[in-house]
Design an enzyme around this catalytic site. Sequence first.
Site, PDB file in Angstrom:
ATOM      1  N   ARG A   1       5.085  -8.324  -3.888  1.00  0.00           N
ATOM      2  CA  ARG A   1       6.555  -8.254  -3.949  1.00  0.00           C
ATOM      3  C   ARG A   1       7.058  -6.819  -4.033  1.00  0.00           C
ATOM      4  NH1 ARG A   1       8.939 -11.259  -8.342  1.00  0.00           N
ATOM      5  NH2 ARG A   1       6.983 -11.360  -9.482  1.00  0.00           N
TER       6      ARG A   1
ATOM      7  N   ASP B   1       2.510 -15.927  -9.578  1.00  0.00           N
ATOM      8  CA  ASP B   1       3.554 -15.703 -10.576  1.00  0.00           C
ATOM      9  C   ASP B   1       4.591 -16.816 -10.549  1.00  0.00           C
ATOM     10  OD1 ASP B   1       2.352 -13.292 -11.265  1.00  0.00           O
ATOM     11  OD2 ASP B   1       3.618 -12.107  -9.918  1.00  0.00           O
TER      12      ASP B   1
ATOM     13  N   ARG C   1      -3.871 -16.269  -9.178  1.00  0.00           N
ATOM     14  CA  ARG C   1      -2.927 -16.664 -10.233  1.00  0.00           C
ATOM     15  C   ARG C   1      -1.514 -16.289  -9.801  1.00  0.00           C
ATOM     16  NH1 ARG C   1      -5.264 -16.466 -15.880  1.00  0.00           N
ATOM     17  NH2 ARG C   1      -3.343 -15.393 -16.413  1.00  0.00           N
TER      18      ARG C   1
ATOM     19  N   TYR D   1      -1.165 -13.879   2.058  1.00  0.00           N
ATOM     20  CA  TYR D   1       0.167 -14.289   1.636  1.00  0.00           C
ATOM     21  C   TYR D   1       1.156 -14.084   2.781  1.00  0.00           C
ATOM     22  CZ  TYR D   1      -0.997 -14.511  -3.386  1.00  0.00           C
ATOM     23  OH  TYR D   1      -1.504 -14.852  -4.618  1.00  0.00           O
TER      24      TYR D   1
END
Length: 266
Positions: free
Chosen positions: A198, A52, A50, A110
Amino acid sequence: MRIRLDLAYDGTDFHGWATQPRLRTVQGELEAALATILRVGSVAVVCAGRTDAGVHARGQVVHLDVEQAPDLERLVRRLNGVLAPDVRVRRAVEAPAGFDARFGALRRRYAYRIADTPAAVDPLTRREVLAWPRPLDLDAMNAAAALLVGRQDFASFCKQREGATTIRTLEELSWVRDESGVAVGTVVADAFCHSMVRALVGCLIAVGEGRQPVAWAGEILRAEARNPAVAVVHAHGLTLEEVVYPADDELGARAEQTRAKRVADA
């Protein structure tokens, strides 16, 4: 029949993956397009990660269940004809027995991209690369990253949700420069909690520009509590590149194992 869809999207104009009332989301757009094409009242999809608001994807994976098997090549063409250009269905296949896009995944990969010199800043890639005003020492960032790899409690790097675990297995966290000089961070884990990638990048940037020593990353991790000195960097530099699944004959067992662990953690 369960269908696997592989998606790519530019997250700039989406309020994240998950459906939200009166907001444009990837899930909302995809489910609306599927309902139109399949001529049903509603369609529910399950995703691997999911993302952001503002986060992009090249390797998002979803599944959905249908009562009647459609022509999958035609389904891809029609979906891409209905969807806006910032989200594309790359393929549709019949999912093997036991496949679950979320619980069946072994790991997610990622990439975070930073242009930290004037020569590396390209206005054509500004939607997916963070422009940083100071040069970064990737050797220092890699040394700090090594302190974070492994099965750890990442509470210091997560926005905690009541009842949810912050223990994750971080398999890889490393930095290299690509051919254009952009610093690319690769982050691989079994799963991620909210804002974890992040926050990890924000911690390593502080080390990379010399504001903090290498050992600081380990100190933040061991504190197991959010530190306001660790910035959660902008979403647009982050892209979900790949989701990895086990062999077909191991899918069911993997999904059951992951689901049981999530229930126990909660």
